[in-house]
Enzyme design. Sequence first.
Site, PDB file in Angstrom:
ATOM      1  N   LYS A 191       0.869  -1.176   0.000  1.00  0.00           N
ATOM      2  CA  LYS A 191       0.000   0.000   0.000  1.00  0.00           C
ATOM      3  C   LYS A 191       0.909   1.230   0.000  1.00  0.00           C
ATOM      4  CE  LYS A 191      -4.287   1.503   0.226  1.00  0.00           C
ATOM      5  NZ  LYS A 191      -5.363   1.183  -0.722  1.00  0.00           N
ATOM      6  N   ASP A 248      -0.802 -12.358   6.067  1.00  0.00           N
ATOM      7  CA  ASP A 248      -1.689 -13.114   6.938  1.00  0.00           C
ATOM      8  C   ASP A 248      -3.097 -13.163   6.350  1.00  0.00           C
ATOM      9  OD1 ASP A 248      -1.013 -14.481   9.140  1.00  0.00           O
ATOM     10  OD2 ASP A 248      -1.742 -13.005  10.574  1.00  0.00           O
TER      11      ASP A 248
END
Length: 357
Positions: A191, A248
């Site tokens: 990001k 994750d």
Amino acid sequence: MAHHVTLIPGDGIGPEVCDAARRAIEATGAAIEWDLQEFGADAYEREGPALLERVIASVRERGVALKGPTSTPSGGGFRSINIALRRELDLYAGVRPCRALPGIPTPFPQTDVVVVRMNGEDLYAGIEYPRDDETASTLRELVATTRGVELADDSGVSLKPLSRTGSARVARLAFEYARANGRRTVTAVHKATVMRATDGLFLEACREVAAGYPDVEFDDRLVDNACAKLVMRPQECDVLVMPIMYGDIVSDVGAGLIGGLGVAPGANLGDDAAVFEAVHGSAPKHAGHDRANPLAMMLSGAMMLHHLGEDDAAERLEGAIGEVTREGNTLTYDLARDGRPAARTSEVAEAVVARLR
Ligand code: NAD
């Protein structure tokens, strides 16, 4: 010559699924000498921190381990030694393949994605300042003076450190993995548009590493966009490399695409040691009932065989698992279909072993 491997059954469903995986691995004919090491919540209560030294010494000596899941008691203490195992052995990358199995219902039977994630740093570094902690107010003041940003005085603060060195070495591992496994593309997931100091640095490191692998394509994708693509056109995704927090989440999305945690294998890799373990945890409510799905652990075992250079044994094990899932007669509760009864863990192990004889 036999391979020397540390076997860590773990706790909860760990011993059951590890036993199934060990039987299947042995049925391939690959010569393995196991060093059995107890490592779990119960063993920690008996032995305390010495437990970690014993297990680390065994894995260090052998370089390879097959590990079942271990519970994290809510009292604390143990979580740190499970993480400490990765830290002490410097297992800096988690590799989680998400590959659809024959016969397991999925809208995307072409799914064959590998998530490579950093195992440390990032928001999981555990550097946190609760809102009522004095240091949180010091941090809020620092932010106000250096950035002119007023944080609400009841804010907690979690720090996200990400190093260039850590980013570059996980990127290198992803490219090496791609090269060794005939993969076409490595995609950095980030990001960086919002977090330039951290994700921007990660992307920069990935780009630099990519320049050394002209035979592997490189691109990058924002994490939100990567998730959308995964659930719309996973067949267009190949090797995805990312910091731990995104990894994750993205690897669980990937597991969901192929039938759930019961079929999601994994490995934690470093330069000197490799620990193969399923993505799932110890599922305590299923422990001792002989009903947990052992396929994720078996597939982790197949990854281990590839790592040991036993490609033929690994492929036969994957093939045997594929036959069992295609036939669909011997599947645990999470995969049983068409009204067929759920099989026991031990029955799945027998079905896989029978196809390897
Ligand atoms: P979990 O993966 O144990 O269970 C999540 C869900 O998936 C449950 O509904 C469970 O029944 C199901 N499930 C998991 N594995 C399965 C299998 N092999 N077959 C069939 N169903 C399966 O996650 P959790 O409940 O969040 O965690 C339980 C414990 O495991 C916690 O103490 C956690 O800290 C620990 N944990 C350990 C590891 C590890 O050692 N690597 C990883 C994750 C969680």
